[in-house]
Structures are given as structure tokens and as C-alpha cells.
Scaffold this motif. Structure first.
Motif, PDB file in Angstrom:
ATOM      1  N   ALA A   1       0.834  -1.206   0.000  1.00  0.00           N
ATOM      2  CA  ALA A   1       0.000   0.000   0.000  1.00  0.00           C
ATOM      3  C   ALA A   1       0.864   1.250   0.000  1.00  0.00           C
ATOM      4  CB  ALA A   1      -0.932   0.002   1.212  1.00  0.00           C
ATOM      5  N   VAL A   2       1.900   1.245   0.825  1.00  0.00           N
ATOM      6  CA  VAL A   2       2.793   2.401   0.898  1.00  0.00           C
ATOM      7  C   VAL A   2       3.492   2.619  -0.442  1.00  0.00           C
ATOM      8  CG1 VAL A   2       4.910   3.277   1.973  1.00  0.00           C
ATOM      9  CG2 VAL A   2       3.138   2.237   3.389  1.00  0.00           C
ATOM     10  N   SER A   3       3.976   1.536  -1.066  1.00  0.00           N
ATOM     11  CA  SER A   3       4.715   1.660  -2.325  1.00  0.00           C
ATOM     12  C   SER A   3       3.795   2.094  -3.470  1.00  0.00           C
ATOM     13  CB  SER A   3       5.391   0.333  -2.670  1.00  0.00           C
ATOM     14  OG  SER A   3       6.317  -0.021  -1.672  1.00  0.00           O
ATOM     15  N   TRP A   4       2.603   1.507  -3.540  1.00  0.00           N
ATOM     16  CA  TRP A   4       1.678   1.890  -4.618  1.00  0.00           C
ATOM     17  C   TRP A   4       1.180   3.323  -4.449  1.00  0.00           C
ATOM     18  CZ3 TRP A   4      -1.545  -3.294  -4.419  1.00  0.00           C
ATOM     19  CH2 TRP A   4      -0.782  -4.310  -5.005  1.00  0.00           C
ATOM     20  N   THR A   5       0.854   3.715  -3.224  1.00  0.00           N
ATOM     21  CA  THR A   5       0.420   5.103  -3.018  1.00  0.00           C
ATOM     22  C   THR A   5       1.576   6.071  -3.260  1.00  0.00           C
ATOM     23  OG1 THR A   5       0.825   4.874  -0.634  1.00  0.00           O
ATOM     24  CG2 THR A   5      -1.451   4.591  -1.391  1.00  0.00           C
ATOM     25  N   ASP A   6       2.798   5.648  -2.932  1.00  0.00           N
ATOM     26  CA  ASP A   6       3.959   6.487  -3.237  1.00  0.00           C
ATOM     27  C   ASP A   6       4.061   6.753  -4.731  1.00  0.00           C
ATOM     28  OD1 ASP A   6       4.766   6.760  -0.649  1.00  0.00           O
ATOM     29  OD2 ASP A   6       6.458   5.381  -0.770  1.00  0.00           O
ATOM     30  N   THR A   7       3.744   5.750  -5.543  1.00  0.00           N
ATOM     31  CA  THR A   7       3.809   5.921  -6.998  1.00  0.00           C
ATOM     32  C   THR A   7       2.821   6.985  -7.456  1.00  0.00           C
ATOM     33  OG1 THR A   7       4.424   3.582  -7.218  1.00  0.00           O
ATOM     34  CG2 THR A   7       3.645   4.709  -9.200  1.00  0.00           C
ATOM     35  N   ILE A   8       1.600   6.922  -6.942  1.00  0.00           N
ATOM     36  CA  ILE A   8       0.599   7.940  -7.270  1.00  0.00           C
ATOM     37  C   ILE A   8       1.042   9.304  -6.767  1.00  0.00           C
ATOM     38  CG2 ILE A   8      -1.798   8.660  -6.885  1.00  0.00           C
ATOM     39  CD1 ILE A   8      -2.474   5.657  -6.493  1.00  0.00           C
ATOM     40  N   GLN A   9       1.532   9.354  -5.544  1.00  0.00           N
ATOM     41  CA  GLN A   9       1.923  10.615  -4.932  1.00  0.00           C
ATOM     42  C   GLN A   9       3.121  11.238  -5.640  1.00  0.00           C
ATOM     43  OE1 GLN A   9       2.251   8.829  -1.114  1.00  0.00           O
ATOM     44  NE2 GLN A   9       0.233   9.474  -0.423  1.00  0.00           N
ATOM     45  N   ALA A  10       4.080  10.415  -6.045  1.00  0.00           N
ATOM     46  CA  ALA A  10       5.245  10.934  -6.757  1.00  0.00           C
ATOM     47  C   ALA A  10       4.841  11.543  -8.094  1.00  0.00           C
ATOM     48  CB  ALA A  10       6.261   9.808  -6.977  1.00  0.00           C
TER      49      ALA A  10
ATOM     50  N   MET B   1       2.370  12.665   3.185  1.00  0.00           N
ATOM     51  CA  MET B   1       1.860  11.324   3.443  1.00  0.00           C
ATOM     52  C   MET B   1       2.825  10.237   2.978  1.00  0.00           C
ATOM     53  SD  MET B   1      -2.184  11.766   2.481  1.00  0.00           S
ATOM     54  CE  MET B   1      -2.584  10.059   2.825  1.00  0.00           C
ATOM     55  N   SER B   2       3.504  10.465   1.859  1.00  0.00           N
ATOM     56  CA  SER B   2       4.397   9.434   1.334  1.00  0.00           C
ATOM     57  C   SER B   2       5.564   9.188   2.285  1.00  0.00           C
ATOM     58  CB  SER B   2       4.910   9.825  -0.055  1.00  0.00           C
ATOM     59  OG  SER B   2       5.591  11.066  -0.004  1.00  0.00           O
ATOM     60  N   THR B   3       6.137  10.270   2.807  1.00  0.00           N
ATOM     61  CA  THR B   3       7.256  10.107   3.736  1.00  0.00           C
ATOM     62  C   THR B   3       6.784   9.558   5.078  1.00  0.00           C
ATOM     63  OG1 THR B   3       8.400  11.951   2.672  1.00  0.00           O
ATOM     64  CG2 THR B   3       9.192  11.293   4.841  1.00  0.00           C
ATOM     65  N   LEU B   4       5.680  10.100   5.581  1.00  0.00           N
ATOM     66  CA  LEU B   4       5.149   9.659   6.868  1.00  0.00           C
ATOM     67  C   LEU B   4       4.777   8.184   6.845  1.00  0.00           C
ATOM     68  CD1 LEU B   4       4.058  10.108   9.714  1.00  0.00           C
ATOM     69  CD2 LEU B   4       1.970  11.064   8.699  1.00  0.00           C
ATOM     70  N   SER B   5       4.160   7.737   5.767  1.00  0.00           N
ATOM     71  CA  SER B   5       3.705   6.344   5.696  1.00  0.00           C
ATOM     72  C   SER B   5       4.867   5.367   5.738  1.00  0.00           C
ATOM     73  CB  SER B   5       2.869   6.125   4.429  1.00  0.00           C
ATOM     74  OG  SER B   5       3.645   6.357   3.255  1.00  0.00           O
ATOM     75  N   CYS B   6       5.931   5.647   4.997  1.00  0.00           N
ATOM     76  CA  CYS B   6       7.054   4.711   4.988  1.00  0.00           C
ATOM     77  C   CYS B   6       7.798   4.744   6.321  1.00  0.00           C
ATOM     78  CB  CYS B   6       7.990   4.985   3.818  1.00  0.00           C
ATOM     79  SG  CYS B   6       8.865   6.542   3.920  1.00  0.00           S
ATOM     80  N   GLN B   7       7.826   5.903   6.994  1.00  0.00           N
ATOM     81  CA  GLN B   7       8.464   5.973   8.308  1.00  0.00           C
ATOM     82  C   GLN B   7       7.683   5.162   9.340  1.00  0.00           C
ATOM     83  OE1 GLN B   7       8.567  10.210   8.695  1.00  0.00           O
ATOM     84  NE2 GLN B   7      10.447  10.420   7.522  1.00  0.00           N
ATOM     85  N   LEU B   8       6.349   5.246   9.283  1.00  0.00           N
ATOM     86  CA  LEU B   8       5.528   4.434  10.176  1.00  0.00           C
ATOM     87  C   LEU B   8       5.787   2.945   9.953  1.00  0.00           C
ATOM     88  CD1 LEU B   8       2.030   6.222  10.098  1.00  0.00           C
ATOM     89  CD2 LEU B   8       3.547   5.990  12.075  1.00  0.00           C
ATOM     90  N   LEU B   9       5.878   2.548   8.689  1.00  0.00           N
ATOM     91  CA  LEU B   9       6.065   1.125   8.379  1.00  0.00           C
ATOM     92  C   LEU B   9       7.450   0.646   8.804  1.00  0.00           C
ATOM     93  CD1 LEU B   9       4.530  -1.240   7.141  1.00  0.00           C
ATOM     94  CD2 LEU B   9       5.663  -0.739   4.972  1.00  0.00           C
ATOM     95  N   VAL B  10       8.481   1.474   8.606  1.00  0.00           N
ATOM     96  CA  VAL B  10       9.829   1.083   9.028  1.00  0.00           C
ATOM     97  C   VAL B  10       9.877   0.911  10.544  1.00  0.00           C
ATOM     98  CG1 VAL B  10      12.221   1.866   9.240  1.00  0.00           C
ATOM     99  CG2 VAL B  10      11.056   2.049   7.056  1.00  0.00           C
ATOM    100  N   CYS B  11       9.264   1.831  11.292  1.00  0.00           N
ATOM    101  CA  CYS B  11       9.213   1.696  12.750  1.00  0.00           C
ATOM    102  C   CYS B  11       8.480   0.422  13.154  1.00  0.00           C
ATOM    103  CB  CYS B  11       8.508   2.909  13.375  1.00  0.00           C
ATOM    104  SG  CYS B  11       9.487   4.419  13.355  1.00  0.00           S
ATOM    105  N   SER B  12       7.342   0.158  12.508  1.00  0.00           N
ATOM    106  CA  SER B  12       6.548  -1.016  12.825  1.00  0.00           C
ATOM    107  C   SER B  12       7.325  -2.299  12.529  1.00  0.00           C
ATOM    108  CB  SER B  12       5.246  -0.997  12.026  1.00  0.00           C
ATOM    109  OG  SER B  12       4.587  -2.238  12.102  1.00  0.00           O
TER     110      SER B  12
END
Length: 494
Positions: A181-190, A338-349
Motif C-alpha cells: 500500500a505504501v509503495s503503490w500510493t507512493d507511486t501515485i503521490q510521486a 503522506m508518502s514520507t510519513l507512511s514509509c516511516q511508520l512502516l519502518v518503525c513497525s
């Protein structure tokens, strides 16, 4: 609020991101899928995900505002970042992708350290995981503040409500869909970020009478704004260029390399990512630079930007475009946050789950248990970050300025040298990590010579790695074997 076309556009954008999260959920069947996408990202998704996860709200707010105030001398940092990103793709991506797979399928950066240096005590991995959690929780808080400020300014909400709305959407799609989800949304966001940063300066140039007329207007405001060296020293330029060193140690970028389907997709992904980066960084500098000309020609519209220079991109969108189009373009700011925040949340998790829960507390935990725990950690880290972000003037935001240097100096030399020098030892890695982090903290406090702390941090970490590694016995034969397998795979798949 919902009579505002920009507000409707924002809400539609948030709904789209959540729907992508639900779609990714159907493709997430294991813990490896949840935190690393099953190592099946294609070139385009990898390229744009790397870019979007790297560039946060500063791309559309901070950097345009700095160029608006001071001119193109602020663009040195963009040059440094582009060079650093390119080198990172060239020297790190393929080797990290292969080694993390052949070395017991490491899923996180601390797990890679554990496997690469055969750290049965888990000390190295725990220290690395702790550094990640501390800095990324701070990063998450900063991202939530930026998103809240955007909602607050665009829709006239109170800060607290804006904070919860912005955080809720990001938490939802990360919680549901994980890495995919993070990677696909990153593609849209980028894609959205790039379009916004190409279209907006073009519109400004058209209104200002073209490139030469706009440049002449900026020069008439202040001739120093068209001088790359205005207000800069040699040490200052070196410090800005040195931001590129940070890429080698950023966990949220490195895990994208680990998740690629094959190293065969990396060359094309590198070209796409660097091209995207150049368009975005040139566009963001152009928004600030030519925005100065626009508001000089329209002083009656300059009030909000004079009050807060970081609003230059927002105000240009509001003034130059239809409200519906402006809403789409301003969603690019939300996309960056959102793109940066989402991947940071996932890395922490993933760090909490893989490096603490599975490795130390529950070694025999199954996929379902790990996925439930990982989703719970997304919520926990997010709530801590929201708590830290409740006060937008909290001192935590001042720490973010050197968190990039902290990651770059603590992890960058360890990652680079460990992938290229098989003689590097566990003690060398530990010495490099601690030396880099401590140097950044001390140097930042004393600000010696005006030199950016990542430079001495990176240099001293490299020296510590080399010296301590040579004082210790050579690594075991299994490390030698893994390096041999990595070299063979590089030759076979390149």
C-alpha cells in the motif's frame, strides 16, 4: 468546508489512498509481504517509491520558501541531494538487494546487520533498531505537524482537528495494506508531486512574461538572488552538497532497494528515479525563484506569502488556477507529507516486530501473529507521534534538522563498507555506528567551523570501522561465502 472545491479534491484524494490500501490488503498474505512487499516491486514502482518516500513537505513548502527569500543560492542542497541519490543507486542498491536475500532473507536494516556480522548477541541490531525508532518517531511527528498545518491553512480548521484528520488517512492505508500500500500510493503521490512542480512554474512564467522578463524582475528586487554564491562560503557550499551523503543511511529508502523484484530492474529504476528527482527539484526551486517575480508584479496578492514565505507554492496554486485544479495541485503537498510519513511508520513497525518481537520475545511466532503485532505497532508509533505533534512549536521539530545527518553518519558508512569490504567486522560496525551518531550530536551542538555535522560524522565513522575491523579477527568463512554468492549473482543478473 465541503462547499470548497479544494476541500472536496482533498477528501477525494484521501479516499483514493485508503482504497489503494484495501486493494493492497488483498495482495498481502504473509508478514514478509506486509513489511517488504514479498520482494516483488517492479522498476517503476521502486523508482517512484524511493523518490516519494524521500521528499517530504519541505519539497513544496520549505525549499520554495527558502529560494523565494534568498534566491538560487539555496539550490546547492538540491544539487547535493541529486548527486547523493544517484551514487546511492549505483553503489548500494544491487548489492543490498542480493545480500539481504542470500543472508537468511533479512527483512529490515537491523536484521541485515545481524546476519552480515553474525551478531548472535543481537547488540548491533538492537542499537540500530533503537536509533531507527527514536529518529523516525521524531520524523513522524514532524510529518504530522506539516500535514496538520496544510489542513489548518487550507480549510480553516483548528490545529488539533487538522492533526487527527491528516494522520488518520495515512495510518489507515499503512495499517491495512502495509508495504505494498505504501509503495503503490507512493507511486501515485510521486506522479502528482512531479506534475504540480512542472505545471506551476510554467504558469508563473507565462504570467510574468517569460523566462528573461521574470529573471530580470527578480534581479531588480535583489541582484544577489541570481547569484549562486550569494551569501555562501566554501564551507557552506560543501555543507549543502554533503546532504547527499545522508542517502546511504536512510532506512526508508534502503528498504525499497531490498524490495525490488530483481536487480535487473534497478538500472531502469535508477534512471526514472533520478529523472523524477531532477524535475521535482528544478520545479520547486523555480516556484520559489519565479514566485518572487510574480508577487513583485502583484504586490496586492503578496500578503500571505510575506507573512509566511513557505506558503509561496500554495498561494501560486490558489491564484493562478481554477479552484478544482488548485485543489489537485495542492494535494501534492499532502502527497509529499503522506508518502514520507507512511514509509516511516512502516519502518518503525517492521523494526519493532522483526527486530524486537520475533527475534527476542517470540522467535516462533507465526505469520498471522506477526502481522497482527505489526499493525498494532503502526498504531502505537502513530499515537506517540501524534502526542509529540500536539504542540506545533514543540522542540522536537528542532531535532529533525539533524536527524538526516544522524541516520547518514550512523548507518551510511556501515552500509557502504559492509557491502564492499568483506573484512569488516561486527566490532567495526558497532564502532562506526556509535562514532557516527555521537559525532553528529556533538558537532551539531558546538557547530564548529559552520560545517554540516554529517561530514565529520561520516568521516570519523569510516575511520572507526577501518581501525577496529583490522584489530579484530577476520570474519568467518560464511561471510566469505556470502560475498562470493553476491558477486556471482551480480554478474549473472546484471
Amino acid at each position: 468546508m465541503f462547499s470548497n472545491p479544494s476541500a472536496i479534491t482533498f477528501v477525494g484524494y484521501l479516499v483514493l489512498m485508503v482504497l489503494v490500501g484495501f486493494y493492497a490488503w488483498h495482495h498481502t498474505s504473509s508478514f514478509g509481504d506486509y513489511i517488504l512487499g514479498g520482494r516483488k516491486l517492479g522498476g517503476l514502482v521502486t523508482a517512484l517509491s524511493v523518490g516519494a518516500s524521500d521528499m517530504s513537505g519541505w519539497l513544496l513548502m520549505g525549499l520554495p520558501g527558502a529560494v523565494y527569500l534568498s534566491g538560487i543560492c539555496e539550490s546547492w542542497i538540491a544539487i547535493g541531494l541529486t548527486i547523493g541519490a544517484w551514487v546511492n543507486w549505483r553503489v548500494t542498491a544491487a548489492r543490498l538487494r542480493i545480500y539481504t536475500e542470500i543472508s537468511h532473507n533479512a527483512l529490515t536494516i537491523p536484521d541485515y546487520f545481524r546476519q552480515r556480522f553474525e551478531d548472535k548477541t543481537n547488540v548491533l541490531a538492537v542499537i540500530a533498531a533503537t536509533i531507527i525508532l527514536i529518529f523516525f518517531t521524531i520524523y513522524c511527528a514532524s510529518g504530522m505537524v506539516a500535514g496538520a498545518r496544510l489542513f489548518e491553512n487550507a480549510f480553516h480548521l483548528d490545529y488539533s482537528r487538522a492533526l487527527w484528520i491528516g494522520a488518520a488517512a495515512t495510518i489507515t492505508y499503512v495499517f491495512i495494506g502495509g508495504f505494498l500500500a505504501v509503495s503503490w500510493t507512493d507511486t501515485i503521490q510521486a506522479t502528482l508531486m512531479c506534475v504540480a512542480l512542472v505545471v506551476t512554474p510554467i504558469a508563473v512564467l507565462i504570467d510574468s512574461g517569460g523566462f528573461e522578463a521574470a529573471t530580470a524582475t527578480v534581479a531588480s528586487i535583489n541582484p544577489n538572488m541570481v547569484n549562486m554564491m550569494s551569501g555562501q562560503t566554501v564551507i557552506g557550499v560543501i555543507s549543502l552538497l554533503a546532504w547527499g551523503l545522508g542517502y546511504f543511511g536512510q532506512p526508508h529508502i534502503l528498504v525499497r532497494f531490498m524490495a525490488t523484484r530483481s536487480i535487473r530492474v534497478i538500472p531502469n529504476a535508477r534512471r526514472i528515479s533520478i529523472t523524477w528527482m531532477i524535475f521535482c527539484l528544478v520545479g520547486t526551486c523555480a516556484c520559489g525563484f519565479f514566485g518572487a517575480a510574480f508577487f513583485a508584479n502583484h504586490p496586492e496578492l503578496a500578503g500571505p506569502v510575506t507573512e509566511n514565505h513557505e506558503r509561496v507554492f500554495i498561494e501560486l496554486c490558489n491564484i493562478l488556477f481554477n479552484p478544482w485544479i488548485a485543489g489537485v495541485l495542492m494535494s501534492a503537498i499532502l502527497a509529499a507529507v503522506m508518502s514520507t510519513l507512511s514509509c516511516q511508520l512502516l519502518v518503525c513497525s517492521s523494526t519493532l516486530t522483526e527486530d524486537f518481537y520475533r527475534r527476542i520475545l517470540r522467535p516462533k511466532a507465526g505469520n498471522r501473529e506477526l502481522m497482527i503485532f505489526s499493525r498494532g505497532m503502526v498504531l502505537m508509533v502513530a499515537l506517540v507521534a501524534i502526542f509529540l505533534a500536539m504542540d506545533p512549536n514543540n522542540l522536537v521539530l528542532s531535532l529533525v534538522s539533524y536527524a538526516w545527518a544522524g541516520f547518514g553518519a550512523a548507518f551510511g558508512p556501515v552500509i557502504l563498507i559492509s557491502l564492499w569490504w568483506k573484512r569488516m567486522t561486527r566490532g567495526g560496525a558497532l564502532a562506526g555506528m556509535v562514532t557516527g551518531a555521537v559525532t553528529v550530536l556533538v558537532w551539531h551542538h558546538f557547530a564548529w567551523f559552520g560545517l554540516y555535522e554529517i561530514i565529520p560524522g561520516f568521516l570519523f565513522a569510516c575511520i572507526a570501522i577501518w581501525a577496529v575491523s583490522l584489530l579484530e579477527p577476520a570474519p568467518s568463512a560464511s561471510v566469505e561465502k556470502n560475498f562470493g554468492l553476491m558477486e556471482k549473482r551480480l554478474k549473472a543478473e546484471s
